[in-house]
Design an enzyme around this catalytic site. Structure first.
Site, PDB file in Angstrom:
ATOM      1  N   ARG A  24       0.808  -1.197   0.000  1.00 38.73           N
ATOM      2  CA  ARG A  24       0.000   0.000   0.000  1.00 38.73           C
ATOM      3  C   ARG A  24       0.855   1.267   0.000  1.00 38.73           C
ATOM      4  O   ARG A  24       0.371   2.342  -0.249  1.00 38.73           O
ATOM      5  CB  ARG A  24      -0.902  -0.021   1.245  1.00 38.73           C
ATOM      6  CG  ARG A  24      -2.051  -0.991   1.116  1.00 38.73           C
ATOM      7  CD  ARG A  24      -2.771  -1.128   2.438  1.00 38.73           C
ATOM      8  NE  ARG A  24      -2.273  -2.343   3.097  1.00 38.73           N
ATOM      9  CZ  ARG A  24      -2.733  -2.756   4.288  1.00 38.73           C
ATOM     10  NH1 ARG A  24      -3.619  -2.031   4.936  1.00 38.73           N
ATOM     11  NH2 ARG A  24      -2.292  -3.866   4.821  1.00 38.73           N
ATOM     12  N   GLY A  25       2.141   1.081   0.332  1.00 47.82           N
ATOM     13  CA  GLY A  25       3.016   2.226   0.592  1.00 47.82           C
ATOM     14  C   GLY A  25       3.182   3.236  -0.515  1.00 47.82           C
ATOM     15  O   GLY A  25       3.563   4.380  -0.273  1.00 47.82           O
ATOM     16  N   GLU A  48       7.453   1.995  -6.401  1.00 44.23           N
ATOM     17  CA  GLU A  48       7.660   1.424  -5.062  1.00 44.23           C
ATOM     18  C   GLU A  48       7.925   2.555  -4.072  1.00 44.23           C
ATOM     19  O   GLU A  48       8.448   3.608  -4.455  1.00 44.23           O
ATOM     20  CB  GLU A  48       8.836   0.434  -5.178  1.00 44.23           C
ATOM     21  CG  GLU A  48       9.453  -0.093  -3.916  1.00 44.23           C
ATOM     22  CD  GLU A  48       8.560  -0.994  -3.080  1.00 44.23           C
ATOM     23  OE1 GLU A  48       7.425  -0.563  -2.792  1.00 44.23           O
ATOM     24  OE2 GLU A  48       9.012  -2.074  -2.666  1.00 44.23           O
ATOM     25  N   ASP A  49       7.560   2.351  -2.826  1.00 44.98           N
ATOM     26  CA  ASP A  49       7.821   3.394  -1.821  1.00 44.98           C
ATOM     27  C   ASP A  49       9.285   3.395  -1.378  1.00 44.98           C
ATOM     28  O   ASP A  49       9.974   4.396  -1.476  1.00 44.98           O
ATOM     29  CB  ASP A  49       6.862   3.270  -0.617  1.00 44.98           C
ATOM     30  CG  ASP A  49       6.875   1.887   0.048  1.00 44.98           C
ATOM     31  OD1 ASP A  49       7.542   0.966  -0.474  1.00 44.98           O
ATOM     32  OD2 ASP A  49       6.216   1.717   1.086  1.00 44.98           O
ATOM     33  N   ASP A  73      14.574  -1.421   0.452  1.00 47.20           N
ATOM     34  CA  ASP A  73      15.274  -1.626   1.721  1.00 47.20           C
ATOM     35  C   ASP A  73      16.252  -2.797   1.540  1.00 47.20           C
ATOM     36  O   ASP A  73      17.351  -2.602   1.036  1.00 47.20           O
ATOM     37  CB  ASP A  73      14.199  -1.889   2.788  1.00 47.20           C
ATOM     38  CG  ASP A  73      14.726  -1.919   4.204  1.00 47.20           C
ATOM     39  OD1 ASP A  73      15.663  -1.170   4.510  1.00 47.20           O
ATOM     40  OD2 ASP A  73      14.186  -2.694   5.018  1.00 47.20           O
ATOM     41  N   LYS A 111      17.296   2.843   0.852  1.00 50.89           N
ATOM     42  CA  LYS A 111      18.219   2.716   1.992  1.00 50.89           C
ATOM     43  C   LYS A 111      19.344   1.790   1.559  1.00 50.89           C
ATOM     44  O   LYS A 111      19.318   0.588   1.849  1.00 50.89           O
ATOM     45  CB  LYS A 111      17.499   2.081   3.192  1.00 50.89           C
ATOM     46  CG  LYS A 111      16.336   2.869   3.752  1.00 50.89           C
ATOM     47  CD  LYS A 111      15.862   2.150   5.012  1.00 50.89           C
ATOM     48  CE  LYS A 111      14.489   2.539   5.447  1.00 50.89           C
ATOM     49  NZ  LYS A 111      13.996   1.712   6.552  1.00 50.89           N
ATOM     50  N   PHE A 133      13.939   4.149  10.370  1.00 54.12           N
ATOM     51  CA  PHE A 133      12.586   3.719  10.047  1.00 54.12           C
ATOM     52  C   PHE A 133      11.744   4.964   9.798  1.00 54.12           C
ATOM     53  O   PHE A 133      11.648   5.848  10.640  1.00 54.12           O
ATOM     54  CB  PHE A 133      11.983   2.875  11.168  1.00 54.12           C
ATOM     55  CG  PHE A 133      10.807   2.089  10.686  1.00 54.12           C
ATOM     56  CD1 PHE A 133      10.981   0.870  10.039  1.00 54.12           C
ATOM     57  CD2 PHE A 133       9.515   2.583  10.825  1.00 54.12           C
ATOM     58  CE1 PHE A 133       9.891   0.154   9.545  1.00 54.12           C
ATOM     59  CE2 PHE A 133       8.419   1.870  10.339  1.00 54.12           C
ATOM     60  CZ  PHE A 133       8.614   0.654   9.701  1.00 54.12           C
ATOM     61  N   VAL A 134      11.150   5.044   8.614  1.00 58.50           N
ATOM     62  CA  VAL A 134      10.435   6.265   8.225  1.00 58.50           C
ATOM     63  C   VAL A 134       8.943   6.011   8.024  1.00 58.50           C
ATOM     64  O   VAL A 134       8.517   4.882   7.773  1.00 58.50           O
ATOM     65  CB  VAL A 134      11.040   6.887   6.940  1.00 58.50           C
ATOM     66  CG1 VAL A 134      12.466   7.358   7.186  1.00 58.50           C
ATOM     67  CG2 VAL A 134      10.984   5.913   5.774  1.00 58.50           C
ATOM     68  N   ASP A 177       3.837   3.555   6.253  1.00 59.92           N
ATOM     69  CA  ASP A 177       3.264   3.348   7.585  1.00 59.92           C
ATOM     70  C   ASP A 177       4.229   2.745   8.587  1.00 59.92           C
ATOM     71  O   ASP A 177       5.245   2.144   8.229  1.00 59.92           O
ATOM     72  CB  ASP A 177       2.083   2.387   7.477  1.00 59.92           C
ATOM     73  CG  ASP A 177       2.563   0.955   7.200  1.00 59.92           C
ATOM     74  OD1 ASP A 177       3.272   0.752   6.192  1.00 59.92           O
ATOM     75  OD2 ASP A 177       2.268   0.047   8.003  1.00 59.92           O
ATOM     76  N   ARG A 179       0.328   7.008   7.655  1.00 62.85           N
ATOM     77  CA  ARG A 179       0.403   7.081   6.195  1.00 62.85           C
ATOM     78  C   ARG A 179      -0.021   8.455   5.667  1.00 62.85           C
ATOM     79  O   ARG A 179       0.344   8.851   4.570  1.00 62.85           O
ATOM     80  CB  ARG A 179      -0.538   6.045   5.559  1.00 62.85           C
ATOM     81  CG  ARG A 179      -0.071   4.608   5.689  1.00 62.85           C
ATOM     82  CD  ARG A 179      -0.901   3.728   4.766  1.00 62.85           C
ATOM     83  NE  ARG A 179      -0.820   2.318   5.109  1.00 62.85           N
ATOM     84  CZ  ARG A 179       0.110   1.478   4.655  1.00 62.85           C
ATOM     85  NH1 ARG A 179       1.036   1.903   3.821  1.00 62.85           N
ATOM     86  NH2 ARG A 179       0.091   0.219   5.005  1.00 62.85           N
TER      87      ARG A 179
HETATM   88  P1  IMP Z   1      12.509  -4.809   1.099  1.00 57.39           P
HETATM   89  O1  IMP Z   1      11.863  -6.005   0.495  1.00 57.39           O
HETATM   90  O2  IMP Z   1      13.285  -5.144   2.332  1.00 57.39           O
HETATM   91  O3  IMP Z   1      13.315  -3.988   0.120  1.00 57.39           O
HETATM   92  O4  IMP Z   1      11.362  -3.936   1.703  1.00 57.39           O
HETATM   93  C1  IMP Z   1      10.644  -3.081   0.993  1.00 57.39           C
HETATM   94  C2  IMP Z   1       9.377  -2.753   1.753  1.00 57.39           C
HETATM   95  O5  IMP Z   1       9.558  -2.694   3.169  1.00 57.39           O
HETATM   96  C3  IMP Z   1       8.938  -1.366   1.370  1.00 57.39           C
HETATM   97  O6  IMP Z   1       8.100  -1.420   0.261  1.00 57.39           O
HETATM   98  C4  IMP Z   1       8.213  -0.905   2.602  1.00 57.39           C
HETATM   99  O7  IMP Z   1       6.858  -1.285   2.531  1.00 57.39           O
HETATM  100  C5  IMP Z   1       8.843  -1.628   3.734  1.00 57.39           C
HETATM  101  N1  IMP Z   1       9.774  -0.731   4.449  1.00 57.39           N
HETATM  102  C6  IMP Z   1      11.114  -0.668   4.343  1.00 57.39           C
HETATM  103  N2  IMP Z   1      11.622   0.291   5.111  1.00 57.39           N
HETATM  104  C7  IMP Z   1      10.570   0.877   5.727  1.00 57.39           C
HETATM  105  C8  IMP Z   1      10.458   1.988   6.647  1.00 57.39           C
HETATM  106  O8  IMP Z   1      11.427   2.647   7.039  1.00 57.39           O
HETATM  107  N3  IMP Z   1       9.191   2.305   7.027  1.00 57.39           N
HETATM  108  C9  IMP Z   1       8.095   1.621   6.608  1.00 57.39           C
HETATM  109  N4  IMP Z   1       8.149   0.599   5.735  1.00 57.39           N
HETATM  110  C10 IMP Z   1       9.383   0.227   5.310  1.00 57.39           C
HETATM  111 MG    MG Z   2       5.877  -1.594   0.576  1.00 55.63          MG
END
Ligand code: IMP
Ligand code: MG
Length: 178
Positions: free
Chosen positions: A45-46, A101-102, A105, A133, A154-155, A161, A167
């Site tokens: 949803r981000g 994508e939001d 990470d 990140k 963490f943002v 969210d 959000r």
């Molecule tokens: P990844 O698969 O570890 O790259 O994670 C990506 C997803 O983790 C993002 O689409 C976010 O939904 C969530 N995420 C990563 N960092 C944060 C954060 O700082 N705050 C909230 N959601 C996060």
């Molecule tokens: Mg996400």
């Protein structure tokens, strides 16, 4: 963790986000200029706020579709196991696709979702992430366009969210436990 009290410190203002989106849209426009119809795919949803601002700044013929992947749940750590909770409504074979994508990470989500979309044979697949990140990466993945690189914090806000909260903040803020 989620019921510990915390405050949110502003990290990226609404104004900076808007300015960055304008610049990103110029680059996207150059890439997709002349496209028949671009399918802009929001990862739920981000990305819902980001995609709304992005498409209104894009002077291209577009369609919007959404995909939901499993994420953190209520935790602050990635599960590393990505599942598709809601698939696209439309076919993307032979189409130009922009995945929105939001945050990138660990990179697991982007890796999984781009593999899935690529397996459906789009003409072109590009990716954009509002935040990155880089120090958290476990899989060597990078979006084609990134809004802002941020440190390992963490943002929340601007669609993003913490356990479904915050959000609706118009800016990006970092969570600080008090
Ligand atoms: P990844 O698969 O570890 O790259 O994670 C990506 C997803 O983790 C993002 O689409 C976010 O939904 C969530 N995420 C990563 N960092 C944060 C954060 O700082 N705050 C909230 N959601 C996060
Ligand atoms: Mg996400």
């Amino acid at each position: 963790m989620t019921n510990h009290p915390y405050v949110i410190d502003e990290m990226i203002s609404a104004k900076s986000i808007a300015a960055r989106i304008e610049a990103l849209c110029r680059a996207i426009h150059d890439e997709f200029d002349g496209t028949d119809k671009l399918v802009v795919v929001g990862l739920l949803r981000g990305s819902f706020v980001f995609i709304a601002d992005l498409v209104r700044e894009l002077d291209l013929p577009i369609e919007v579709d959404f995909l939901e992947a499993s994420s953190y749940g209520d935790a602050m750590e990635s599960s590393r196991e990505v599942r598709i909770l809601k698939d696209l409504r439309g076919a993307i074979e032979g189409r130009d696709v922009l995945l929105v994508e939001d945050i990138v990470d660990t990179g697991h989500t982007l890796h999984h979702v781009t593999n899935l979309l690529r397996s459906r044979g789009p003409a072109r697949l590009k990716t954009i992430a509002l935040l990155d990140k880089p120090t958290r990466r476990e899989i060597d993945m990078k979006a084609d366009w990134t809004g802002f690189e941020i440190p390992d914090e963490f943002v929340v806000g601007y669609g993003i969210d913490f356990a479904q909260r915050n959000r609706n903040l118009p800016f990006i803020g970092k969570v600080r436990f008090t």
